[in-house]
Design a protein around this motif. Structure first.
Motif, PDB file in Angstrom:
ATOM      1  N   LEU A   1      35.234  39.154  89.204  1.00 28.45           N
ATOM      2  CA  LEU A   1      35.788  38.492  88.021  1.00 28.45           C
ATOM      3  C   LEU A   1      35.062  37.186  87.731  1.00 28.45           C
ATOM      4  O   LEU A   1      34.868  36.821  86.571  1.00 28.45           O
ATOM      5  N   GLY A   2      34.661  36.496  88.795  1.00 26.49           N
ATOM      6  CA  GLY A   2      33.900  35.272  88.594  1.00 26.49           C
ATOM      7  C   GLY A   2      32.601  35.565  87.857  1.00 26.49           C
ATOM      8  O   GLY A   2      32.242  34.876  86.901  1.00 26.49           O
ATOM      9  N   GLU A   3      31.924  36.630  88.293  1.00 22.15           N
ATOM     10  CA  GLU A   3      30.637  36.967  87.680  1.00 22.15           C
ATOM     11  C   GLU A   3      30.806  37.460  86.241  1.00 22.15           C
ATOM     12  O   GLU A   3      30.078  37.046  85.341  1.00 22.15           O
ATOM     13  N   VAL A   4      31.797  38.334  86.043  1.00 25.79           N
ATOM     14  CA  VAL A   4      32.002  38.873  84.691  1.00 25.79           C
ATOM     15  C   VAL A   4      32.377  37.749  83.732  1.00 25.79           C
ATOM     16  O   VAL A   4      31.827  37.647  82.628  1.00 25.79           O
ATOM     17  N   ALA A   5      33.301  36.892  84.155  1.00 26.34           N
ATOM     18  CA  ALA A   5      33.733  35.800  83.278  1.00 26.34           C
ATOM     19  C   ALA A   5      32.560  34.888  82.944  1.00 26.34           C
ATOM     20  O   ALA A   5      32.389  34.464  81.797  1.00 26.34           O
ATOM     21  N   ARG A   6      31.744  34.621  83.951  1.00 24.51           N
ATOM     22  CA  ARG A   6      30.601  33.742  83.724  1.00 24.51           C
ATOM     23  C   ARG A   6      29.626  34.373  82.732  1.00 24.51           C
ATOM     24  O   ARG A   6      29.128  33.732  81.814  1.00 24.51           O
TER      25      ARG A   6
ATOM     26  N   GLY B   1      30.911  30.778  81.514  1.00 19.85           N
ATOM     27  CA  GLY B   1      31.412  29.994  82.632  1.00 19.85           C
ATOM     28  C   GLY B   1      32.476  28.998  82.223  1.00 19.85           C
ATOM     29  O   GLY B   1      32.761  28.817  81.054  1.00 19.85           O
ATOM     30  N   GLY B   2      33.094  28.413  83.227  1.00 18.23           N
ATOM     31  CA  GLY B   2      34.166  27.469  82.953  1.00 18.23           C
ATOM     32  C   GLY B   2      35.486  28.172  82.781  1.00 18.23           C
ATOM     33  O   GLY B   2      35.560  29.402  82.840  1.00 18.23           O
ATOM     34  N   ALA B   3      36.522  27.396  82.564  1.00 16.64           N
ATOM     35  CA  ALA B   3      37.849  27.972  82.415  1.00 16.64           C
ATOM     36  C   ALA B   3      37.945  28.705  81.083  1.00 16.64           C
ATOM     37  O   ALA B   3      37.238  28.404  80.134  1.00 16.64           O
ATOM     38  N   VAL B   4      38.841  29.683  81.049  1.00 17.16           N
ATOM     39  CA  VAL B   4      39.025  30.515  79.869  1.00 17.16           C
ATOM     40  C   VAL B   4      40.344  30.136  79.203  1.00 17.16           C
ATOM     41  O   VAL B   4      41.375  30.076  79.862  1.00 17.16           O
ATOM     42  N   ALA B   5      40.310  29.890  77.908  1.00 14.61           N
ATOM     43  CA  ALA B   5      41.546  29.576  77.193  1.00 14.61           C
ATOM     44  C   ALA B   5      42.279  30.862  76.893  1.00 14.61           C
ATOM     45  O   ALA B   5      41.719  31.790  76.315  1.00 14.61           O
ATOM     46  N   TYR B   6      43.553  30.918  77.300  1.00 12.63           N
ATOM     47  CA  TYR B   6      44.341  32.121  77.022  1.00 12.63           C
ATOM     48  C   TYR B   6      45.781  31.723  76.743  1.00 12.63           C
ATOM     49  O   TYR B   6      46.415  31.087  77.586  1.00 12.63           O
ATOM     50  N   ALA B   7      46.272  32.114  75.568  1.00 13.16           N
ATOM     51  CA  ALA B   7      47.598  31.684  75.134  1.00 13.16           C
ATOM     52  C   ALA B   7      47.661  30.166  75.299  1.00 13.16           C
ATOM     53  O   ALA B   7      46.794  29.464  74.794  1.00 13.16           O
TER      54      ALA B   7
ATOM     55  N   ILE C   1      42.543  29.311  82.161  1.00 12.31           N
ATOM     56  CA  ILE C   1      42.469  30.135  83.359  1.00 12.31           C
ATOM     57  C   ILE C   1      41.096  30.058  83.983  1.00 12.31           C
ATOM     58  O   ILE C   1      40.075  30.170  83.303  1.00 12.31           O
ATOM     59  N   ASP C   2      41.093  29.844  85.287  1.00 16.75           N
ATOM     60  CA  ASP C   2      39.839  29.625  85.998  1.00 16.75           C
ATOM     61  C   ASP C   2      39.559  30.788  86.939  1.00 16.75           C
ATOM     62  O   ASP C   2      40.261  30.985  87.927  1.00 16.75           O
ATOM     63  N   PHE C   3      38.527  31.551  86.618  1.00 18.68           N
ATOM     64  CA  PHE C   3      38.130  32.663  87.485  1.00 18.68           C
ATOM     65  C   PHE C   3      37.061  32.222  88.485  1.00 18.68           C
ATOM     66  O   PHE C   3      36.539  33.040  89.227  1.00 18.68           O
TER      67      PHE C   3
ATOM     68  N   GLN D   1      47.484  31.403  86.928  1.00 17.59           N
ATOM     69  CA  GLN D   1      46.138  31.443  87.512  1.00 17.59           C
ATOM     70  C   GLN D   1      46.006  32.713  88.350  1.00 17.59           C
ATOM     71  O   GLN D   1      47.001  33.221  88.872  1.00 17.59           O
ATOM     72  N   PRO D   2      44.780  33.240  88.464  1.00 17.96           N
ATOM     73  CA  PRO D   2      44.608  34.493  89.219  1.00 17.96           C
ATOM     74  C   PRO D   2      45.252  34.398  90.606  1.00 17.96           C
ATOM     75  O   PRO D   2      44.979  33.465  91.356  1.00 17.96           O
ATOM     76  N   THR D   3      46.123  35.346  90.893  1.00 21.43           N
ATOM     77  CA  THR D   3      46.888  35.327  92.139  1.00 21.43           C
ATOM     78  C   THR D   3      46.979  36.733  92.720  1.00 21.43           C
ATOM     79  O   THR D   3      47.333  37.676  92.013  1.00 21.43           O
TER      80      THR D   3
END
Length: 527
Positions: A300-305, A310-316, A320-322, A391-393
């Motif tokens: 998920l870190g790689e895909v998000a980047r 990269g960086g945190a993703v704005a959601y609602a 969110i930080d992957f 956050q991812p859990t």
RNA sequence: GGGCUCAUAGCUCAAUGGUAGAGCAUCGGACUCUUAAUCCGCAGGUUCCAGGUUCGAGUCCUGGUGGGCCCA
């Protein structure tokens, strides 16, 4: 030319009909002049983005000395006529670019018969040289212009666009060229899928395709779609998961295997559920569930980047930080913390029942209330915990009872070596050490069959061939599934799955059917 | 499946129970560097469907269809 017959359903003076009528008249007039309205064989040399790159930062004077010719094409999204000159803005898959057309440059015939007759939505083809307008907008000074394909329908408001979610979902082809953010979401979706494949390819995984039509639906707890194979005269089920087939492949020696494809579940439609959805499943022999959690963080870190830069993703309302290790939280502890129940109470069905009824008095006599620890975990987790997991859990140590395909913990046999991943209150993934003991698996299937007989129509079916596969010996293996649609939602900021599925499931549109029957027939109107 | 809510011109939206309007698009006209171009003029309606209340319904009521949000 004879009068066109007014199609049924279009009353005298109906706006839509007259709109298309006018465009069809233009189309007929062009044909009568021998101009192709749906020509083939047109070639382009540059995309809009490439033309813009060619222009670079050069000024008008520099461009004036550059005799480079470009040929491009796109959909006409903006047209501004000014007597003997005009501007157009065309859109292709990479962007928009302005064209400048002058009667002097293209000649009277092209100006009158092509340019003046172009409608918004038409596909146009142009040849020309690079230029900047006085206000500095990169443009193409057109020397040759053609209609590439006629658009008969009318476009949405050029400024307000298209906002009606129903129209956008039913007519995605319009949404895609009208709303850039829609297009961008699907571009990102494509990048997500590519990045996922790259991740597994790079780690030596083998991509496979297993049956979507299955004689016994398995691998998940869900209601399947049923169909019938005529020649074999047998029922077949659309798969609810590829899991059992992928594990057969591990038995067969494919020790690192993944599939990224569609599943089908005959359940409700919501902002998080579409009856067909895309699932990634991957299995690795001699890996453990803990390895999978590590791998999930890396994935998920790689895909998000790759997809968001990269960086945190704005959601609602969240960010969110992957990019860092995800929290790993034992399910019993998460329930205990969010409900306030003690560790002892969380092991006691009666205590959980009492707690539930306190919060839900109407359920006091509900016969569907759970009786076991495992089922109570599901109820309490869904009600009190899930929505708080932003956050991812990883929620770990699921009850074995509700994990019929997972290996039990040796230290705690009532617990499965299983986790689920939650982000933004959504279940995103589910992974575990695979149960590879055929005798234990057989017992678990039998328990599921008993539940089914007891009225649980989501319980699993008994799959004898899967037991047979396990009887040949499956190496110790861990496997995981990740919901791709939800991942794309997170990475595009969309809170409805319908915004990341190109053609989401919708009820039939009565109006649309009538429209189709009544549509003008451009092909039969020439007289 | 339940609750709330929405449906008016091609699109985006107005309209105390009392003549259905606007902007954009379309159509006609003017204009050879516009930027939501501008200017002049015209046209465009089964107010989602079926009933009901009313002298009168886009508006109120009932049922249905489709969508959205929330819940299951």
């Amino acid at each position: 030319m004879r009068a066109r017959e007014r199609p049924e359903g279009h009353a005298e003076g109906t706006g839509m009909y007259e709109f298309e009528e006018k465009r069809l008249e233009k189309l007929d007039a062009m044909r009568a002049q021998g101009l192709a309205v749906y020509p083939h064989g047109l070639r382009v040399t540059h995309s809009t983005a490439q033309v813009e790159a060619l222009i670079g930062g050069r000024d008008a004077a520099a461009l004036g000395e550059d005799s480079t010719e470009v040929v491009l094409a796109g959909r006409l999204m903006f047209k501004n006529e000014m007597g003997k000159a005009g501007f157009a803005r065309v859109q292709d898959s990479e962007g928009r670019l302005q064209l400048y057309i002058r009667k002097n440059d293209v000649g009277d015939d092209t100006f009158n018969d092509v340019w003046k007759k172009l409608d918004l939505g038409d596909h146009v083809w142009a040849r020309g040289r690079l230029m900047l307008t006085k206000s500095g907008e990169p443009s193409v000074h057109v020397s040759e212009l053609r209609l590439a394909a006629k658009c008969i329908a009318s476009l949405p408001d050029k400024w307000k666009g298209l906002t009606d979610p129903e129209y956008r979902n039913r007519h995605r082809y319009v949404d895609l060229f009208v709303n850039p953010e829609s297009r961008e979401a699907f571009v990102r979706r494509s990048r997500v899928v590519r990045a996922v494949r790259d991740f597994f390819e790079a780690r030596g995984f083998f991509e496979v395709e297993t049956p979507m039509l299955q004689p016994i639906p398995g691998g998940a707890v869900a209601r399947p779609f049923v169909t019938h194979h005529n020649a074999l005269d047998m029922p077949l089920y659309m798969r609810i998961a590829p899991e059992l087939f992928l594990k057969r492949l591990v038995v067969g020696g494919m020790e690192k295997v993944f599939e990224l494809n569609r599943n089908f579940r005959n359940e409700g439609v919501s902002t998080r559920h579409n009856p067909e959805f895309t699932m990634l499943e991957f299995y690795q022999a001699y890996a453990t569930w803990e390895d999978l959690m590590d791998m999930t963080e890396a994935l998920l870190g790689e895909v998000a980047r790759k997809v968001t830069g990269g960086g945190a993703v704005a959601y609602a309302d969240h960010s969110i930080d992957f990019g860092q290790p995800f929290r790993r939280w034992r399910m019993s502890e998460a329930i205990s913390e969010k409900t306030g129940l003690s560790a002892e109470a969380v092991a006691d069905p009666a205590a959980m029942r009492a707690f539930w009824i306190e919060g839900h008095p109407k359920d006091a006599k509900n016969p569907k209330l759970p009786s076991t620890v495992g089922k109570w975990y599901e109820w309490l987790f869904d009600e009190y915990v899930e929505e708080h997991l932003i956050q991812p859990t990883f929620i770990t140590h699921f009850p074995a009872e509700i994990s019929p395909l997972s290996r039990r913990s040796e230290a705690e046999p009532e617990v499965a070596e299983r986790f689920e991943l939650f982000v933004a209150g959504m279940e995103l993934g589910n992974g575990f050490n695979e149960l590879n003991d055929p005798q234990d698996q057989q017992a678990r299937f039998l328990a599921q069959v008993a539940a089914r007989d007891g009225g649980d129509d989501e319980a699993m079916y008994f799959d004898a061939d899967y037991i047979k596969a396990l009887s040949f010996g499956m190496p110790p293996t861990a496997g995981e599934g990740i919901g791709i649609d939800r991942l794309v939602m997170l990475l595009t900021g969309n809170t409805s799955i319908r915004d990341v599925v190109l053609f989401p499931a919708l009820r039939p549109d009565r109006g649309g059917a009538a429209e189709a029957e009544a549509a003008p027939q451009p092909g039969v109107t020439q007289g």
